[in-house]
Design a protein around this motif. Structure first.
Motif, short mmCIF file in Angstrom:
data_model
loop_
_atom_site.label_atom_id
_atom_site.label_comp_id
_atom_site.label_asym_id
_atom_site.label_seq_id
_atom_site.Cartn_x
_atom_site.Cartn_y
_atom_site.Cartn_z
N THR A 52 13.68 18.07 -32.44
CA THR A 52 13.36 18.25 -31.03
C THR A 52 11.89 17.95 -30.71
O THR A 52 11.51 17.96 -29.55
CB THR A 52 13.68 19.69 -30.56
N ALA A 53 11.09 17.67 -31.74
CA ALA A 53 9.68 17.34 -31.52
C ALA A 53 9.58 16.02 -30.76
O ALA A 53 10.36 15.09 -30.98
CB ALA A 53 8.94 17.25 -32.84
N ILE A 54 8.61 15.94 -29.89
CA ILE A 54 8.40 14.74 -29.08
C ILE A 54 7.19 13.99 -29.61
O ILE A 54 6.11 14.57 -29.80
CB ILE A 54 8.19 15.11 -27.60
N ILE A 55 7.36 12.70 -29.86
CA ILE A 55 6.25 11.86 -30.32
C ILE A 55 5.37 11.56 -29.12
O ILE A 55 5.84 11.07 -28.09
CB ILE A 55 6.77 10.58 -30.99
N ARG A 56 4.08 11.90 -29.23
CA ARG A 56 3.13 11.74 -28.13
C ARG A 56 2.33 10.45 -28.21
O ARG A 56 1.97 9.87 -27.19
CB ARG A 56 2.16 12.93 -28.09
N ASP A 57 2.00 10.02 -29.43
CA ASP A 57 1.21 8.80 -29.62
C ASP A 57 1.70 8.09 -30.88
O ASP A 57 2.11 8.74 -31.84
CB ASP A 57 -0.27 9.12 -29.81
N VAL A 58 1.61 6.75 -30.86
CA VAL A 58 1.91 5.93 -32.03
C VAL A 58 0.75 4.97 -32.23
O VAL A 58 0.30 4.31 -31.29
CB VAL A 58 3.23 5.13 -31.85
N PHE A 59 0.26 4.91 -33.46
CA PHE A 59 -0.85 4.02 -33.81
C PHE A 59 -0.39 3.08 -34.92
O PHE A 59 0.19 3.51 -35.91
CB PHE A 59 -2.04 4.83 -34.32
N ILE A 60 -0.66 1.79 -34.74
CA ILE A 60 -0.38 0.79 -35.77
C ILE A 60 -1.66 0.02 -36.00
O ILE A 60 -2.30 -0.44 -35.05
CB ILE A 60 0.77 -0.15 -35.35
N ASP A 61 -2.03 -0.11 -37.27
CA ASP A 61 -3.31 -0.73 -37.64
C ASP A 61 -4.48 -0.09 -36.90
O ASP A 61 -5.43 -0.75 -36.52
CB ASP A 61 -3.29 -2.24 -37.37
N GLY A 62 -4.40 1.20 -36.68
CA GLY A 62 -5.47 1.94 -36.05
C GLY A 62 -5.54 1.82 -34.54
O GLY A 62 -6.42 2.41 -33.92
N GLU A 63 -4.62 1.08 -33.94
CA GLU A 63 -4.62 0.90 -32.49
C GLU A 63 -3.44 1.64 -31.87
O GLU A 63 -2.31 1.56 -32.37
CB GLU A 63 -4.50 -0.59 -32.14
N ARG A 64 -3.69 2.34 -30.76
CA ARG A 64 -2.60 3.02 -30.06
C ARG A 64 -1.68 1.97 -29.44
O ARG A 64 -2.11 1.09 -28.71
CB ARG A 64 -3.14 3.92 -28.95
N VAL A 65 -0.40 2.06 -29.79
CA VAL A 65 0.59 1.12 -29.24
C VAL A 65 1.58 1.79 -28.32
O VAL A 65 2.32 1.12 -27.60
CB VAL A 65 1.34 0.36 -30.36
N ALA A 66 1.62 3.12 -28.33
CA ALA A 66 2.51 3.85 -27.44
C ALA A 66 1.95 5.25 -27.25
O ALA A 66 1.30 5.80 -28.12
CB ALA A 66 3.92 3.93 -28.01
N GLY A 67 2.23 5.83 -26.09
CA GLY A 67 1.83 7.20 -25.85
C GLY A 67 0.63 7.31 -24.97
O GLY A 67 0.32 6.42 -24.17
N GLY A 68 -0.05 8.42 -25.14
CA GLY A 68 -1.22 8.68 -24.35
C GLY A 68 -0.95 9.58 -23.16
O GLY A 68 -1.86 9.96 -22.45
N GLN A 69 0.33 9.96 -22.97
CA GLN A 69 0.65 10.86 -21.88
C GLN A 69 0.19 12.26 -22.23
O GLN A 69 0.12 12.64 -23.39
CB GLN A 69 2.17 10.90 -21.61
#
Length: 71
Positions: A52-69
């Motif tokens: 039930t945990a919600i993913i808030r941010d995703v980083f690939i190669d040190g760069e945020r690619v999703a999230g930020g809400q």
């Protein structure tokens, strides 16, 4: 699944990250958060083992690619 069966969450996380990287010989680049290593990770509002945990941010190669809400 193993956490549900009683495996300690820290050991389960290590099994999926640093221990797996060591097995395939990539632990110099992968498997933990450290300077100089590839930085692919996610930030959630709960345990990575909680469905039930919600993913808030995703980083690939040190760069945020999703999230930020905001939470």
């Amino acid at each position: 699944m193993l956490v549900k069966k009683g495996l300690d969450a820290d050991r389960a996380l290590a099994a999926m990250t640093i221990q797996a990287a060591k097995i395939i010989g990539c632990d110099a680049r992968l498997g933990s958060i450290d300077v100089g290593k590839d930085a692919d990770l996610f930030i959630s509002d709960g345990s990575p083992f909680d469905p039930t945990a919600i993913i808030r941010d995703v980083f690939i190669d040190g760069e945020r690619v999703a999230g930020g809400q905001s939470a």
